[in-house]
Design a protein around this motif. Structure first.
Motif, PDB file in Angstrom:
ATOM      1  N   ARG A   1       1.167  -1.777   0.206  1.00  0.00           N
ATOM      2  CA  ARG A   1      -0.176  -0.410  -0.243  1.00  0.00           C
ATOM      3  C   ARG A   1       0.909   1.315  -0.121  1.00  0.00           C
ATOM      4  NH1 ARG A   1      -3.011   0.304   4.534  1.00  0.00           N
ATOM      5  NH2 ARG A   1      -1.023   1.504   5.987  1.00  0.00           N
ATOM      6  N   GLU A   2       1.787   0.964   0.564  1.00  0.00           N
ATOM      7  CA  GLU A   2       2.486   2.524   1.028  1.00  0.00           C
ATOM      8  C   GLU A   2       3.480   2.598  -0.530  1.00  0.00           C
ATOM      9  OE1 GLU A   2       2.290   4.380   3.336  1.00  0.00           O
ATOM     10  OE2 GLU A   2       0.446   2.961   4.509  1.00  0.00           O
ATOM     11  N   ALA A   3       3.629   1.293  -0.721  1.00  0.00           N
ATOM     12  CA  ALA A   3       5.074   1.625  -2.459  1.00  0.00           C
ATOM     13  C   ALA A   3       4.288   2.069  -3.223  1.00  0.00           C
ATOM     14  CB  ALA A   3       5.316   0.118  -2.133  1.00  0.00           C
ATOM     15  N   ARG A   4       2.731   1.768  -3.237  1.00  0.00           N
ATOM     16  CA  ARG A   4       1.676   2.357  -4.020  1.00  0.00           C
ATOM     17  C   ARG A   4       1.348   4.031  -4.063  1.00  0.00           C
ATOM     18  NH1 ARG A   4      -2.513  -2.073  -3.283  1.00  0.00           N
ATOM     19  NH2 ARG A   4      -1.813  -3.849  -4.872  1.00  0.00           N
ATOM     20  N   ILE A   5       1.681   4.206  -3.154  1.00  0.00           N
ATOM     21  CA  ILE A   5       1.512   5.910  -3.021  1.00  0.00           C
ATOM     22  C   ILE A   5       3.056   6.501  -3.628  1.00  0.00           C
ATOM     23  CG2 ILE A   5       1.579   7.537  -1.232  1.00  0.00           C
ATOM     24  CD1 ILE A   5      -0.057   6.062   0.579  1.00  0.00           C
ATOM     25  N   GLU A   6       4.105   6.091  -3.370  1.00  0.00           N
ATOM     26  CA  GLU A   6       5.131   6.290  -4.029  1.00  0.00           C
ATOM     27  C   GLU A   6       4.822   6.051  -5.692  1.00  0.00           C
ATOM     28  OE1 GLU A   6       7.231   8.335  -2.581  1.00  0.00           O
ATOM     29  OE2 GLU A   6       6.245   8.131  -1.058  1.00  0.00           O
ATOM     30  N   MET A   7       4.848   4.605  -6.195  1.00  0.00           N
ATOM     31  CA  MET A   7       4.790   4.645  -7.512  1.00  0.00           C
ATOM     32  C   MET A   7       4.257   5.284  -8.392  1.00  0.00           C
ATOM     33  SD  MET A   7       2.738   0.930  -8.888  1.00  0.00           S
ATOM     34  CE  MET A   7       1.161   2.031  -8.384  1.00  0.00           C
ATOM     35  N   ARG A   8       2.832   6.058  -7.489  1.00  0.00           N
ATOM     36  CA  ARG A   8       1.849   7.209  -8.196  1.00  0.00           C
ATOM     37  C   ARG A   8       2.378   8.433  -8.210  1.00  0.00           C
ATOM     38  NH1 ARG A   8      -2.545   4.104  -5.322  1.00  0.00           N
ATOM     39  NH2 ARG A   8      -3.080   2.198  -7.105  1.00  0.00           N
ATOM     40  N   ARG A   9       3.023   8.934  -7.599  1.00  0.00           N
ATOM     41  CA  ARG A   9       3.354  10.077  -7.269  1.00  0.00           C
ATOM     42  C   ARG A   9       4.796  10.260  -8.370  1.00  0.00           C
ATOM     43  NH1 ARG A   9       5.925  13.151  -1.475  1.00  0.00           N
ATOM     44  NH2 ARG A   9       6.354  11.150  -1.037  1.00  0.00           N
ATOM     45  N   LEU A  10       5.636   9.418  -7.970  1.00  0.00           N
ATOM     46  CA  LEU A  10       7.087   9.403  -9.190  1.00  0.00           C
ATOM     47  C   LEU A  10       6.278   9.714 -10.673  1.00  0.00           C
ATOM     48  CD1 LEU A  10      10.037   9.013  -9.584  1.00  0.00           C
ATOM     49  CD2 LEU A  10       9.755   6.880  -9.262  1.00  0.00           C
ATOM     50  N   ALA A  11       5.670   8.318 -10.963  1.00  0.00           N
ATOM     51  CA  ALA A  11       4.258   8.411 -12.905  1.00  0.00           C
ATOM     52  C   ALA A  11       4.225   9.975 -12.816  1.00  0.00           C
ATOM     53  CB  ALA A  11       3.747   7.380 -13.120  1.00  0.00           C
ATOM     54  N   GLN A  12       3.305  10.276 -11.574  1.00  0.00           N
ATOM     55  CA  GLN A  12       2.752  11.426 -12.308  1.00  0.00           C
ATOM     56  C   GLN A  12       3.855  12.876 -12.066  1.00  0.00           C
ATOM     57  OE1 GLN A  12       0.849  13.226  -8.666  1.00  0.00           O
ATOM     58  NE2 GLN A  12      -0.232  14.527 -10.318  1.00  0.00           N
ATOM     59  N   GLU A  13       4.965  12.366 -10.966  1.00  0.00           N
ATOM     60  CA  GLU A  13       5.643  13.598 -11.603  1.00  0.00           C
ATOM     61  C   GLU A  13       6.941  13.294 -12.889  1.00  0.00           C
ATOM     62  OE1 GLU A  13       8.657  13.212  -7.916  1.00  0.00           O
ATOM     63  OE2 GLU A  13       7.088  14.272  -7.030  1.00  0.00           O
TER      64      GLU A  13
ATOM     65  N   ALA B   1      15.780  10.261  -8.564  1.00  0.00           N
ATOM     66  CA  ALA B   1      14.397  10.646  -8.901  1.00  0.00           C
ATOM     67  C   ALA B   1      13.899   8.811  -8.179  1.00  0.00           C
ATOM     68  CB  ALA B   1      13.711  10.249 -10.046  1.00  0.00           C
ATOM     69  N   VAL B   2      14.736   7.622  -8.756  1.00  0.00           N
ATOM     70  CA  VAL B   2      13.928   6.138  -8.178  1.00  0.00           C
ATOM     71  C   VAL B   2      14.748   6.120  -7.537  1.00  0.00           C
ATOM     72  CG1 VAL B   2      15.622   5.245  -9.529  1.00  0.00           C
ATOM     73  CG2 VAL B   2      13.224   4.372  -9.370  1.00  0.00           C
ATOM     74  N   ARG B   3      15.963   6.256  -6.839  1.00  0.00           N
ATOM     75  CA  ARG B   3      16.894   5.962  -5.590  1.00  0.00           C
ATOM     76  C   ARG B   3      15.815   7.076  -4.404  1.00  0.00           C
ATOM     77  NH1 ARG B   3      22.465   7.126  -6.917  1.00  0.00           N
ATOM     78  NH2 ARG B   3      21.941   9.117  -7.191  1.00  0.00           N
ATOM     79  N   ASP B   4      15.239   7.860  -4.545  1.00  0.00           N
ATOM     80  CA  ASP B   4      14.454   8.384  -3.823  1.00  0.00           C
ATOM     81  C   ASP B   4      12.895   8.258  -3.083  1.00  0.00           C
ATOM     82  OD1 ASP B   4      16.529  10.347  -3.381  1.00  0.00           O
ATOM     83  OD2 ASP B   4      15.547  12.292  -4.868  1.00  0.00           O
ATOM     84  N   ALA B   5      12.453   7.312  -4.006  1.00  0.00           N
ATOM     85  CA  ALA B   5      11.121   7.217  -4.391  1.00  0.00           C
ATOM     86  C   ALA B   5      11.284   5.882  -3.227  1.00  0.00           C
ATOM     87  CB  ALA B   5      10.416   6.694  -5.634  1.00  0.00           C
ATOM     88  N   ALA B   6      12.513   4.548  -3.815  1.00  0.00           N
ATOM     89  CA  ALA B   6      12.644   3.921  -2.818  1.00  0.00           C
ATOM     90  C   ALA B   6      13.056   4.240  -1.535  1.00  0.00           C
ATOM     91  CB  ALA B   6      13.771   3.389  -3.240  1.00  0.00           C
ATOM     92  N   ALA B   7      13.391   5.393  -1.107  1.00  0.00           N
ATOM     93  CA  ALA B   7      13.419   5.946   0.269  1.00  0.00           C
ATOM     94  C   ALA B   7      12.870   5.787   0.906  1.00  0.00           C
ATOM     95  CB  ALA B   7      14.487   6.962   0.381  1.00  0.00           C
ATOM     96  N   ARG B   8      12.020   6.641  -0.076  1.00  0.00           N
ATOM     97  CA  ARG B   8      10.956   7.313   1.018  1.00  0.00           C
ATOM     98  C   ARG B   8       9.927   6.124   1.475  1.00  0.00           C
ATOM     99  NH1 ARG B   8      10.755  11.428  -2.892  1.00  0.00           N
ATOM    100  NH2 ARG B   8       9.210  10.151  -4.724  1.00  0.00           N
ATOM    101  N   ILE B   9       9.777   5.457   0.663  1.00  0.00           N
ATOM    102  CA  ILE B   9       9.194   3.872   1.039  1.00  0.00           C
ATOM    103  C   ILE B   9       9.687   3.130   2.536  1.00  0.00           C
ATOM    104  CG2 ILE B   9       8.355   1.300   0.132  1.00  0.00           C
ATOM    105  CD1 ILE B   9       8.061   2.508  -2.593  1.00  0.00           C
TER     106      ILE B   9
ATOM    107  N   PRO C   1      14.838   6.724   8.890  1.00  0.00           N
ATOM    108  CA  PRO C   1      14.445   7.510   9.309  1.00  0.00           C
ATOM    109  C   PRO C   1      13.578   9.067   8.180  1.00  0.00           C
ATOM    110  CG  PRO C   1      16.434   7.400  10.326  1.00  0.00           C
ATOM    111  CD  PRO C   1      15.980   6.283   8.928  1.00  0.00           C
ATOM    112  N   PHE C   2      12.324   9.491   8.394  1.00  0.00           N
ATOM    113  CA  PHE C   2      12.539  10.795   7.831  1.00  0.00           C
ATOM    114  C   PHE C   2      13.384  11.322   7.312  1.00  0.00           C
ATOM    115  CE2 PHE C   2       8.174   8.875   8.492  1.00  0.00           C
ATOM    116  CZ  PHE C   2       7.682   8.902   6.953  1.00  0.00           C
ATOM    117  N   GLY C   3      13.387  12.409   6.572  1.00  0.00           N
ATOM    118  CA  GLY C   3      14.389  13.176   5.993  1.00  0.00           C
ATOM    119  C   GLY C   3      13.938  14.566   7.437  1.00  0.00           C
ATOM    120  N   PRO C   4      15.006  15.464   7.137  1.00  0.00           N
ATOM    121  CA  PRO C   4      14.811  16.850   7.915  1.00  0.00           C
ATOM    122  C   PRO C   4      13.266  17.375   7.326  1.00  0.00           C
ATOM    123  CG  PRO C   4      16.492  16.823   6.850  1.00  0.00           C
ATOM    124  CD  PRO C   4      15.673  15.450   6.494  1.00  0.00           C
ATOM    125  N   MET C   5      12.527  18.129   8.461  1.00  0.00           N
ATOM    126  CA  MET C   5      11.115  18.255   7.874  1.00  0.00           C
ATOM    127  C   MET C   5      12.165  19.990   8.030  1.00  0.00           C
ATOM    128  SD  MET C   5       8.556  17.252   8.666  1.00  0.00           S
ATOM    129  CE  MET C   5       6.925  18.556   8.780  1.00  0.00           C
TER     130      MET C   5
END
Length: 278
Positions: free
Chosen positions: A79-91, A231-239, A247-251
């Motif tokens: 489910r979480e991977a799908r969120i990033e998959m769609r975001r990356l495809a849109q970007e 872009a694809v490395r960043d998407a994998a890191a977000r998943i 950890p999440f990146g800094p706010m």
């Protein structure tokens, strides 16, 4: 900056520090006013999100533990991977896939199609031999070399283009390079004129659970290989961050996932070839 973002900065910094830290040191580390951080820390302690030790340093409180348990009970990797998959495809406007390993094959678990007129598509549930896909280089990387070689020898077959690796030593070398770079790319490996760039989604033990990959006409990837790789490395890191493996990146640099596309129903598994659609 809002108090909520300041509080998130404090919590993020504690993860980085890895130990109880004073409010003064936290303020200096995140370049925030000391008086502001003292107030934020006091509020977090009062709420039970942080606790003070005898020296006055703060660390995560018991309420944070309960929040973590509640999140962990409901986390869903796909489910979480799908969120990033769609975001990356849109970007990017390109086709993005999520893949997993099943024995000697790489299986397409889900896909978000490109928005461009000239795009590459495949079938969800389709599978390819592990030596055809760049994703295959990550799924075996954690195994001892003799196990990698055994799986490869039993499952490697020639691709239509003849460019998929058939030499076990070459495949192991490609896997090591992919692990070092954090991504892998391939031009015309499965089908002529099709490019693929993939990055691994690894669990807390460093084992690749799935990959996220960009599929596109080869002519476009040549224009900006570095950009697509980042872009694809960043998407994998977000998943990985979404399921608690890093950890999440800094706010406040974390972006919102945005709107989600509709769910796509899986198709029957089968050998697949990519289709270029215009």
């Amino acid at each position: 900056m809002s108090g909520l973002l300041r509080a998130t900065q404090v919590l993020d910094r504690l993860v980085v520090e890895g130990k109880a830290t004073s409010a003064y040191d936290l303020a200096k580390a995140i370049h925030a006013p000391v008086s502001t951080i003292y107030g934020v820390v006091d509020a977090l302690v009062q709420a039970g999100l942080l606790e003070r030790d005898a020296a006055g340093a703060v660390w995560f409180g018991s309420r944070m533990y309960h929040y973590g348990l509640a999140y962990g009970r409901n986390v869903d990797l796909l489910r979480e991977a799908r969120i990033e998959m769609r975001r990356l495809a849109q970007e990017l406007g390109e086709t993005v896939q999520i893949c997993a390993r099943h024995e000697g094959f790489v299986v397409i678990q889900d896909m978000a199609e490109a928005s461009r007129n000239l795009r590459v598509s495949s079938r969800i549930g389709a599978r390819v031999p592990i030596n055809w896909s760049v994703s295959g280089r990550f799924f075996l990387a954690h195994l001892p070399q003799h196990e990698q070689l055994e799986i490869f020898r039993h499952n490697a077959v020639p691709s239509a283009t003849g460019r998929a690796p058939l030499d076990p030593a070459q495949f192991v070398a490609l896997s090591e390079e992919a692990r070092r770079l954090g991504y892998a790319s391939q031009l015309s490996g499965t089908d002529e004129g099709i490019a693929c760039i993939a990055a691994p989604v690894t669990n807390a033990s460093g084992i690749c659970e799935m990959t996220i990959s960009i599929i596109m006409p080869e002519l476009r990837v040549r224009e900006s290989m570095d950009g697509y790789a980042s872009a694809v490395r960043d998407a994998a890191a977000r998943i990985e961050a979404r399921v608690g493996w890093r950890p999440f990146g800094p706010m406040p640099t974390v972006k919102s996932p945005g709107s989600l596309a509709r769910e796509i129903s899986p198709a029957e598994p089968a050998f697949t070839r990519y289709e270029v659609m215009a």
